[in-house]
Design a protein around this motif. Sequence first.
Motif, short mmCIF file in Angstrom:
data_model
loop_
_atom_site.label_atom_id
_atom_site.label_comp_id
_atom_site.label_asym_id
_atom_site.label_seq_id
_atom_site.Cartn_x
_atom_site.Cartn_y
_atom_site.Cartn_z
N GLN A 93 0.87 -0.84 0.34
CA GLN A 93 -0.22 -0.02 -0.03
C GLN A 93 1.20 1.62 0.27
N THR A 94 2.13 1.26 0.70
CA THR A 94 2.85 2.38 0.64
C THR A 94 3.64 2.99 -0.91
N ILE A 95 4.15 1.56 -1.37
CA ILE A 95 4.43 1.58 -2.43
C ILE A 95 3.48 2.37 -3.38
N ILE A 96 2.35 1.71 -3.53
CA ILE A 96 0.96 2.15 -4.49
C ILE A 96 1.16 3.45 -4.05
N LEU A 97 0.58 3.55 -2.59
CA LEU A 97 0.40 5.27 -2.77
C LEU A 97 1.25 6.62 -2.66
N HIS A 98 2.46 6.19 -3.00
CA HIS A 98 3.90 6.81 -3.54
C HIS A 98 3.44 7.03 -4.97
N GLU A 99 3.47 5.72 -5.68
CA GLU A 99 3.68 5.98 -7.03
C GLU A 99 2.66 6.34 -7.55
N MET A 100 1.63 6.34 -6.91
CA MET A 100 -0.16 6.85 -7.67
C MET A 100 0.02 8.52 -7.42
N GLY A 101 0.42 8.78 -6.28
CA GLY A 101 1.39 10.58 -6.38
C GLY A 101 1.93 10.27 -7.89
N HIS A 102 3.14 10.28 -7.59
CA HIS A 102 3.81 10.30 -9.27
C HIS A 102 2.61 10.55 -10.61
N LEU A 103 1.96 9.70 -10.63
CA LEU A 103 1.05 9.03 -11.42
C LEU A 103 0.58 10.65 -11.67
N LEU A 104 -0.36 10.93 -10.80
CA LEU A 104 -1.16 12.35 -10.63
C LEU A 104 -0.06 13.25 -10.82
N TYR B 120 5.71 15.68 -7.35
CA TYR B 120 7.29 14.94 -7.40
C TYR B 120 7.09 14.90 -5.69
N HIS B 121 8.95 14.81 -5.80
CA HIS B 121 8.98 14.44 -3.75
C HIS B 121 9.00 15.94 -3.28
N ASP B 122 8.59 15.28 -1.64
CA ASP B 122 8.96 16.14 -1.29
C ASP B 122 9.02 15.87 0.23
N ASN B 123 10.39 16.77 0.49
CA ASN B 123 11.60 16.11 1.49
C ASN B 123 11.07 16.80 2.77
N SER C 174 4.67 13.97 4.43
CA SER C 174 4.22 13.55 3.77
C SER C 174 4.77 12.12 2.98
N VAL C 175 4.00 11.68 1.75
CA VAL C 175 3.96 10.06 1.66
C VAL C 175 4.60 10.04 0.26
N MET C 176 5.21 11.92 -0.98
CA MET C 176 5.92 11.62 -1.03
C MET C 176 7.28 12.08 -0.76
N TYR C 177 7.78 11.85 0.37
CA TYR C 177 8.93 11.84 0.83
C TYR C 177 9.41 10.29 0.11
N PRO C 178 11.16 11.07 -0.34
CA PRO C 178 11.59 9.66 -1.09
C PRO C 178 11.89 8.30 -1.00
N PHE D 74 10.22 7.48 -12.76
CA PHE D 74 10.28 7.51 -11.26
C PHE D 74 10.87 6.12 -11.14
N GLU D 75 11.66 6.86 -10.23
CA GLU D 75 12.62 5.16 -8.86
C GLU D 75 12.46 5.30 -8.22
N ILE D 76 12.33 3.90 -6.97
CA ILE D 76 12.29 3.95 -5.66
C ILE D 76 13.03 2.76 -5.47
N MET D 77 14.19 3.36 -5.19
CA MET D 77 15.34 2.23 -4.15
C MET D 77 15.04 1.84 -3.11
N ALA D 78 15.38 0.53 -3.46
CA ALA D 78 15.15 -0.51 -1.77
C ALA D 78 16.59 0.37 -0.84
N ASP D 79 17.17 0.59 -1.17
CA ASP D 79 18.69 1.12 -0.61
C ASP D 79 18.26 2.53 0.23
#
Length: 263
Positions: free
Chosen positions: A159-170, A173-176, A182-186, A247-252
Amino acid sequence: MKTLLFATLLVLASCEKPQESAFSSRENASTGTDIPSSWNPSVFPLKINISDSFNNSEDQAIRDMANAWSDSIDNNVQFMDANYYTQEKNSSLSGYEDSLIGVYKLEQWPSTLPATALAVTQIIGIRKSGYIEITHADILVNYQNYSFTTDNTWGYDLQTIILHEMGHLLGLYHDNSSISESVMYPTISRYSDNRAPREADIKKIEEKYSIDRSAHNSRYLAGNFETSQVIDDDSDKVHEEKVVIQFEIMADGSEEHFIKVLE
Ligand SMILES: [Zn+2]
Protein backbone atom coordinates in the motif's frame (compact mmCIF):
# COMPACT_ATOMS: atom_id res chain seq x y z
CA MET A 1 16.55 23.48 -19.28
CA LYS A 2 15.26 24.07 -22.74
CA THR A 3 18.75 23.91 -24.19
CA LEU A 4 19.39 20.64 -22.41
CA LEU A 5 16.24 19.04 -23.75
CA PHE A 6 17.01 20.27 -27.23
CA ALA A 7 20.50 18.79 -27.03
CA THR A 8 18.96 15.47 -25.98
CA LEU A 9 16.68 15.61 -28.96
CA LEU A 10 19.60 15.93 -31.35
CA VAL A 11 21.48 13.02 -29.81
CA LEU A 12 18.45 10.78 -30.02
CA ALA A 13 17.83 11.70 -33.62
CA SER A 14 21.19 10.24 -34.54
CA CYS A 15 20.61 6.92 -32.78
CA GLU A 16 19.68 3.81 -34.72
CA LYS A 17 16.83 2.91 -32.38
CA PRO A 18 15.81 6.21 -30.86
CA GLN A 19 12.59 4.95 -29.29
CA GLU A 20 14.10 2.09 -27.31
CA SER A 21 17.12 4.12 -26.41
CA ALA A 22 15.00 6.95 -25.10
CA PHE A 23 13.07 4.63 -22.77
CA SER A 24 15.99 2.68 -21.45
CA SER A 25 19.09 4.83 -21.55
CA ARG A 26 19.90 7.25 -18.77
CA GLU A 27 22.76 8.81 -20.67
CA ASN A 28 20.86 11.72 -22.08
CA ALA A 29 18.35 12.04 -19.32
CA SER A 30 17.83 15.19 -17.35
CA THR A 31 17.43 15.10 -13.60
CA GLY A 32 17.16 18.87 -13.44
CA THR A 33 14.25 21.13 -12.64
CA ASP A 34 10.93 19.48 -11.93
CA ILE A 35 8.63 20.68 -14.67
CA PRO A 36 5.05 20.87 -13.33
CA SER A 37 3.08 17.96 -14.73
CA SER A 38 -0.61 17.22 -14.68
CA TRP A 39 -3.45 15.48 -16.47
CA ASN A 40 -6.11 17.50 -18.14
CA PRO A 41 -8.78 17.05 -15.42
CA SER A 42 -11.41 16.24 -18.03
CA VAL A 43 -9.87 12.75 -18.24
CA PHE A 44 -10.67 11.92 -14.57
CA PRO A 45 -11.41 9.32 -13.39
CA LEU A 46 -8.39 7.61 -14.92
CA LYS A 47 -9.11 3.96 -15.65
CA ILE A 48 -6.50 2.00 -13.74
CA ASN A 49 -5.99 -1.54 -15.03
CA ILE A 50 -4.64 -3.90 -12.39
CA SER A 51 -2.61 -6.85 -13.61
CA ASP A 52 -4.51 -10.09 -13.10
CA SER A 53 -1.34 -11.66 -11.69
CA PHE A 54 -1.84 -9.80 -8.37
CA ASN A 55 -3.66 -11.91 -5.78
CA ASN A 56 -6.92 -10.78 -4.18
CA SER A 57 -5.41 -8.94 -1.24
CA GLU A 58 -2.87 -7.18 -3.44
CA ASP A 59 -5.60 -6.25 -5.86
CA GLN A 60 -7.70 -4.84 -3.01
CA ALA A 61 -4.67 -2.94 -1.67
CA ILE A 62 -4.16 -1.24 -5.05
CA ARG A 63 -7.83 -0.25 -5.31
CA ASP A 64 -7.80 1.05 -1.73
CA MET A 65 -4.83 3.30 -2.51
CA ALA A 66 -6.44 4.60 -5.71
CA ASN A 67 -9.46 5.55 -3.58
CA ALA A 68 -7.26 7.02 -0.85
CA TRP A 69 -6.23 9.88 -3.16
CA SER A 70 -9.87 10.79 -3.86
CA ASP A 71 -10.86 10.29 -0.21
CA SER A 72 -8.15 12.73 0.83
CA ILE A 73 -9.98 15.58 -0.89
CA ASP A 74 -13.41 14.44 0.35
CA ASN A 75 -14.07 12.82 -3.03
CA ASN A 76 -14.47 16.20 -4.72
CA VAL A 77 -12.70 14.57 -7.65
CA GLN A 78 -12.55 10.90 -8.39
CA PHE A 79 -9.00 10.70 -9.71
CA MET A 80 -8.90 7.01 -10.44
CA ASP A 81 -11.21 4.09 -11.01
CA ALA A 82 -9.18 0.95 -10.42
CA ASN A 83 -11.88 -1.57 -11.29
CA TYR A 84 -10.22 -2.66 -14.51
CA TYR A 85 -7.91 -5.53 -15.29
CA THR A 86 -5.13 -6.29 -17.69
CA GLN A 87 -2.45 -8.90 -18.25
CA GLU A 88 1.29 -8.72 -17.74
CA LYS A 89 3.23 -7.39 -20.69
CA ASN A 90 6.64 -9.11 -20.44
CA SER A 91 7.87 -6.32 -22.61
CA SER A 92 10.56 -3.73 -22.92
CA LEU A 93 9.82 -0.35 -21.37
CA SER A 94 8.66 1.12 -24.65
CA GLY A 95 6.04 -1.66 -24.85
CA TYR A 96 4.20 -0.14 -21.91
CA GLU A 97 3.18 2.81 -24.03
CA ASP A 98 -0.34 1.72 -24.94
CA SER A 99 -3.89 2.85 -24.28
CA LEU A 100 -4.09 1.19 -20.83
CA ILE A 101 -2.86 2.76 -17.62
CA GLY A 102 -1.62 -0.29 -15.75
CA VAL A 103 -0.27 -1.47 -12.43
CA TYR A 104 1.97 -4.44 -13.18
CA LYS A 105 3.48 -7.21 -11.07
CA LEU A 106 6.80 -8.01 -12.69
CA GLU A 107 8.31 -11.40 -11.88
CA GLN A 108 10.92 -10.56 -14.52
CA TRP A 109 12.33 -7.12 -14.01
CA PRO A 110 13.57 -5.36 -17.18
CA SER A 111 17.36 -5.44 -17.44
CA THR A 112 17.26 -1.79 -18.46
CA LEU A 113 16.02 -0.83 -14.97
CA PRO A 114 18.17 -1.00 -11.83
CA ALA A 115 17.72 -4.33 -10.01
CA THR A 116 17.52 -2.48 -6.70
CA ALA A 117 14.44 -0.49 -7.72
CA LEU A 118 11.36 -1.54 -5.73
CA ALA A 119 9.02 0.05 -8.22
CA VAL A 120 9.02 2.40 -11.17
CA THR A 121 6.36 4.80 -12.32
CA GLN A 122 6.73 5.70 -15.97
CA ILE A 123 4.89 8.78 -17.16
CA ILE A 124 4.59 9.88 -20.76
CA GLY A 125 3.51 13.37 -21.57
CA ILE A 126 3.69 16.28 -23.92
CA ARG A 127 5.95 19.08 -22.86
CA LYS A 128 4.28 22.37 -23.58
CA SER A 129 5.32 25.84 -22.55
CA GLY A 130 6.29 25.49 -18.92
CA TYR A 131 4.48 22.28 -18.05
CA ILE A 132 3.97 18.67 -19.06
CA GLU A 133 0.52 17.40 -19.92
CA ILE A 134 0.51 13.75 -18.84
CA THR A 135 -1.02 11.46 -21.46
CA HIS A 136 -0.06 8.03 -20.15
CA ALA A 137 1.36 6.34 -17.05
CA ASP A 138 2.14 2.89 -15.69
CA ILE A 139 3.34 1.55 -12.36
CA LEU A 140 5.74 -1.41 -12.40
CA VAL A 141 6.43 -3.30 -9.16
CA ASN A 142 9.60 -5.38 -8.85
CA TYR A 143 8.47 -8.80 -7.61
CA GLN A 144 11.55 -10.45 -9.06
CA ASN A 145 13.86 -9.06 -6.41
CA TYR A 146 11.59 -8.03 -3.50
CA SER A 147 8.74 -9.22 -1.30
CA PHE A 148 5.68 -7.08 -0.72
CA THR A 149 2.97 -7.64 1.84
CA THR A 150 -0.41 -6.05 2.46
CA ASP A 151 -0.82 -6.92 6.14
CA ASN A 152 2.23 -5.40 7.84
CA THR A 153 4.07 -8.69 7.97
CA TRP A 154 7.62 -9.10 6.66
CA GLY A 155 8.28 -7.30 3.39
CA TYR A 156 7.73 -3.89 1.88
CA ASP A 157 4.25 -2.54 2.45
CA LEU A 158 2.52 -2.70 -0.93
CA GLN A 159 0.00 0.00 0.00
CA THR A 160 2.80 2.42 0.93
CA ILE A 161 4.59 1.84 -2.37
CA ILE A 162 1.42 2.12 -4.47
CA LEU A 163 0.17 5.25 -2.68
CA HIS A 164 3.52 6.95 -3.36
CA GLU A 165 3.65 5.80 -7.00
CA MET A 166 0.07 6.93 -7.58
CA GLY A 167 1.14 10.35 -6.32
CA HIS A 168 3.69 10.41 -9.15
CA LEU A 169 1.02 9.14 -11.53
CA LEU A 170 -1.11 12.18 -10.63
CA GLY A 171 1.82 14.49 -11.32
CA LEU A 172 3.47 14.93 -7.91
CA TYR A 173 7.22 15.09 -7.44
CA HIS A 174 8.97 14.49 -4.14
CA ASP A 175 8.50 16.27 -0.87
CA ASN A 176 11.59 16.24 1.29
CA SER A 177 10.01 17.59 4.47
CA SER A 178 9.61 14.31 6.40
CA ILE A 179 8.02 10.90 6.10
CA SER A 180 5.36 11.87 8.64
CA GLU A 181 4.40 14.96 6.64
CA SER A 182 4.25 13.58 3.11
CA VAL A 183 3.75 10.24 1.39
CA MET A 184 5.92 11.71 -1.38
CA TYR A 185 8.97 11.63 0.86
CA PRO A 186 11.63 10.02 -1.35
CA THR A 187 12.54 7.19 1.02
CA ILE A 188 10.48 4.10 1.74
CA SER A 189 11.82 1.52 4.16
CA ARG A 190 10.59 -1.92 5.06
CA TYR A 191 8.98 -0.30 8.08
CA SER A 192 7.18 2.51 6.27
CA ASP A 193 3.41 2.31 6.53
CA ASN A 194 1.57 5.15 4.77
CA ARG A 195 -1.99 4.35 3.83
CA ALA A 196 -3.38 7.84 3.19
CA PRO A 197 -2.03 11.13 1.75
CA ARG A 198 -0.88 13.67 4.34
CA GLU A 199 -1.82 17.33 4.56
CA ALA A 200 1.19 18.47 2.46
CA ASP A 201 0.22 16.04 -0.31
CA ILE A 202 -3.42 17.07 -0.20
CA LYS A 203 -2.48 20.75 -0.48
CA LYS A 204 -0.34 20.07 -3.55
CA ILE A 205 -3.04 18.04 -5.26
CA GLU A 206 -5.64 20.73 -4.52
CA GLU A 207 -3.38 23.40 -5.99
CA LYS A 208 -2.43 21.37 -9.03
CA TYR A 209 -6.04 20.65 -9.96
CA SER A 210 -7.64 23.79 -8.53
CA ILE A 211 -9.81 21.90 -6.08
CA ASP A 212 -11.60 23.87 -3.40
CA ARG A 213 -12.76 21.58 -0.62
CA SER A 214 -14.35 24.44 1.27
CA ALA A 215 -16.67 25.43 -1.58
CA HIS A 216 -20.36 24.82 -0.86
CA ASN A 217 -20.65 23.38 -4.26
CA SER A 218 -18.48 20.38 -3.76
CA ARG A 219 -17.67 20.06 -7.45
CA TYR A 220 -14.13 21.02 -8.19
CA LEU A 221 -13.58 24.28 -10.01
CA ALA A 222 -12.94 22.87 -13.44
CA GLY A 223 -13.33 26.26 -15.01
CA ASN A 224 -10.53 27.63 -12.88
CA PHE A 225 -8.11 24.88 -13.68
CA GLU A 226 -4.90 26.58 -14.75
CA THR A 227 -6.36 27.84 -17.95
CA SER A 228 -3.23 27.67 -20.03
CA GLN A 229 -3.15 23.94 -19.42
CA VAL A 230 -6.58 23.25 -20.83
CA ILE A 231 -6.73 25.43 -23.87
CA ASP A 232 -4.76 24.07 -26.78
CA ASP A 233 -3.22 27.16 -28.19
CA ASP A 234 -1.74 26.76 -31.64
CA SER A 235 1.24 28.84 -30.62
CA ASP A 236 2.00 26.15 -28.05
CA LYS A 237 2.61 23.53 -30.69
CA VAL A 238 6.05 24.68 -31.72
CA HIS A 239 7.24 23.95 -28.17
CA GLU A 240 5.60 20.54 -27.86
CA GLU A 241 7.89 17.64 -27.20
CA LYS A 242 7.01 14.12 -26.15
CA VAL A 243 8.72 13.23 -22.91
CA VAL A 244 8.99 10.28 -20.56
CA ILE A 245 9.61 10.60 -16.82
CA GLN A 246 10.72 7.56 -14.87
CA PHE A 247 10.49 7.63 -11.08
CA GLU A 248 12.50 4.89 -9.44
CA ILE A 249 12.16 4.11 -5.77
CA MET A 250 15.17 2.14 -4.61
CA ALA A 251 15.47 -0.45 -1.85
CA ASP A 252 18.50 1.30 -0.42
CA GLY A 253 16.36 4.34 0.37
CA SER A 254 17.50 6.54 -2.48
CA GLU A 255 15.30 7.61 -5.33
CA GLU A 256 15.81 9.29 -8.63
CA HIS A 257 13.79 10.41 -11.56
CA PHE A 258 14.71 11.01 -15.16
CA ILE A 259 13.07 13.22 -17.74
CA LYS A 260 13.77 12.31 -21.35
CA VAL A 261 12.60 13.56 -24.70
CA LEU A 262 11.16 10.85 -26.94
CA GLU A 263 10.91 12.50 -30.32
ZN1 LIG B 1 8.99 8.62 -5.74
